[in-house]
Design an enzyme around this catalytic site. Structure first.
Site, short mmCIF file in Angstrom:
data_model
loop_
_atom_site.label_atom_id
_atom_site.label_comp_id
_atom_site.label_asym_id
_atom_site.label_seq_id
_atom_site.Cartn_x
_atom_site.Cartn_y
_atom_site.Cartn_z
NE ARG A 31 24.58 -14.91 -55.84
CZ ARG A 31 24.66 -15.80 -56.82
NH1 ARG A 31 25.68 -15.78 -57.66
NH2 ARG A 31 23.74 -16.72 -56.96
CG ASN B 55 26.13 -16.89 -53.33
OD1 ASN B 55 25.66 -15.90 -52.78
ND2 ASN B 55 25.41 -17.67 -54.10
#
Length: 93
Positions: free
Chosen positions: A18, A36
């Site tokens: 990320r 996620n």
């Protein structure tokens, strides 16, 4: 202006994926989000000019150093006018 939904699977959680996508988006002046998924995948939407978005997609297909990208799906979306940043969203669980 183009926008895509992207879902990446493999070893993509716990490896800075990320952060990597946020840094790539900032470098390329793109907007959107990343998060996620409970199933271990990472999903995102990215928006911007076609060339930088394609460069972003190539970077995401490789991922950060310790990631192993096994599969990536990409679907076009309708651009969202007025979006100003690329950010992390809360996880799906």
């Amino acid at each position: 202006m183009v926008r895509f939904y992207i879902r990446v699977s493999g070893r993509v959680q716990g490896v800075g994926f990320r952060w990597f996508t946020c840094a790539a988006a900032a470098r390329l002046d793109l907007t959107g989000w990343v998060r996620n998924r409970e199933d271990g995948d990472v999903e995102m939407e990215v928006q911007g000019d076609e060339g930088p978005v394609e460069e972003f997609v190539q970077a995401v297909s490789r991922g950060p150093r310790y990631a192993i990208v096994e599969d990536m799906e990409r679907h076009p979306l309708i651009p969202e006018p007025g979006e100003r940043s690329f950010h992390e969203r809360g996880s799906l669980w």
